[in-house]
Design an enzyme around this catalytic site. Sequence first.
Site, PDB file in Angstrom:
ATOM      1  N   LYS A  51      59.818  -3.552 -37.484  1.00 48.02           N
ATOM      2  CA  LYS A  51      60.283  -1.502 -37.273  1.00 48.02           C
ATOM      3  C   LYS A  51      59.069  -1.365 -38.285  1.00 48.02           C
ATOM      4  O   LYS A  51      58.443   0.036 -37.934  1.00 48.02           O
ATOM      5  CB  LYS A  51      61.924  -1.096 -37.813  1.00 48.02           C
ATOM      6  CG  LYS A  51      62.471  -1.965 -36.599  1.00 48.02           C
ATOM      7  CD  LYS A  51      63.986  -1.856 -36.505  1.00 48.02           C
ATOM      8  CE  LYS A  51      64.663  -2.660 -35.943  1.00 48.02           C
ATOM      9  NZ  LYS A  51      66.573  -2.195 -36.460  1.00 48.02           N
ATOM     10  N   GLN A  95      70.713  -0.214 -39.436  1.00 46.01           N
ATOM     11  CA  GLN A  95      70.735  -1.279 -39.119  1.00 46.01           C
ATOM     12  C   GLN A  95      71.725  -2.272 -39.156  1.00 46.01           C
ATOM     13  O   GLN A  95      72.567  -1.795 -40.698  1.00 46.01           O
ATOM     14  CB  GLN A  95      69.435  -2.155 -40.539  1.00 46.01           C
ATOM     15  CG  GLN A  95      69.192  -3.781 -39.978  1.00 46.01           C
ATOM     16  CD  GLN A  95      68.614  -3.661 -38.365  1.00 46.01           C
ATOM     17  OE1 GLN A  95      68.031  -3.067 -38.425  1.00 46.01           O
ATOM     18  NE2 GLN A  95      68.997  -4.631 -37.985  1.00 46.01           N
ATOM     19  N   ASP A 118      69.040   4.865 -31.597  1.00 51.29           N
ATOM     20  CA  ASP A 118      69.423   3.268 -31.318  1.00 51.29           C
ATOM     21  C   ASP A 118      70.672   3.966 -30.221  1.00 51.29           C
ATOM     22  O   ASP A 118      71.050   2.527 -29.866  1.00 51.29           O
ATOM     23  CB  ASP A 118      70.069   3.239 -32.523  1.00 51.29           C
ATOM     24  CG  ASP A 118      69.813   1.517 -32.707  1.00 51.29           C
ATOM     25  OD1 ASP A 118      69.180   0.761 -31.927  1.00 51.29           O
ATOM     26  OD2 ASP A 118      69.806   0.947 -34.126  1.00 51.29           O
TER      27      ASP A 118
END
Length: 279
Positions: A51, A95, A118
């Site tokens: 990322k 994450q 997200d």
Amino acid sequence: MEILDGKKVAKEIRENLKQEVELLRKRGIIPKLAVIMCGNDPASTIYVRNKSKACKEIGIEYEEYLLSDNVTMDELLNVIDNLNNKKDVHGILLQSPIPKGLDINEAFNKIFYKKDVDGFNPVNVGKLCIGQDSFISCTPYGIIKLLEEYNIQIEGKNAVVIGRSNIVGKPVSQCLLNKNATVTICHSKTKDLPEITKKADILIAAIGKPKFISSSMVKKGAVVIDVGINRKNDGTICGDVDFDEVSKKASYITPVPGGVGPMTIAMLMNNVVKAAKEN
Ligand code: NDP
């Protein structure tokens, strides 16, 4: 049979985003993503590195918050709160997985929905369900983009999704429904799975079991999307679909690696740019 080349499509998306970021920077807006990681799970470390590489390539600023395995829920919520209040941070990503004992849903609740790149905050999940503009979680969004890029019709098709997780199965089912597919969601308690999968025009496997989908479970001419990332003993990865066999029957199929994975990162970048434009 045609391969759905996620690597190629993702590269094109990243190139377009790079130009968008250049224009934003000229207007004084510098998109920034903050990534929070708790502990040092090896797979997460690789995902986070990918990322950060994508951000660098596109011109998105990237900040990492590495918290320990022993972080408390209050400490984690505090980090999120500080990022919610930072004007220069447009996107926040937590994450997963996070350490046992911590409540990931509570953490997702805390991320301000306009920075929730997200798409896991309940506001964005709810907006997706009622068809409002929202941050769509990156893997489902990437799958839909890939189908669209290859002009694969979704409307009116029988779509079967195997897996009902909050990060893949449920949101991809909702995305397909929003695109007017007739959607069946399967899971570990589903009876006669092959009978259902054999009726799928579009089959999405998000299970986490290597080569689980055999060719006898697939209709001739089906579009097969393999979300699975399973690490083999030799360190290489394989999907949930038996690619060699299923590819002989499918009309389109995603490879692993090089299918859904790169699309997921491209859509994350897309969501950060969207957040920067809207905030
Ligand atoms: P989860 O483990 O959260 O969910 C797996 C789903 O598969 C569950 O709904 C489970 O059912 C179902 N399942 C398990 N066994 C069976 C079975 N025998 N028959 C039918 N259904 C079954 O996984 P995720 O959704 O998080 O991820 C799925 C896969 O996708 C993993 O390999 C993951 O690494 C990968 N992934 C890839 C991404 C990418 O960018 N390419 C992004 C995210 C994930 P039940 O609910 O009943 O337990």
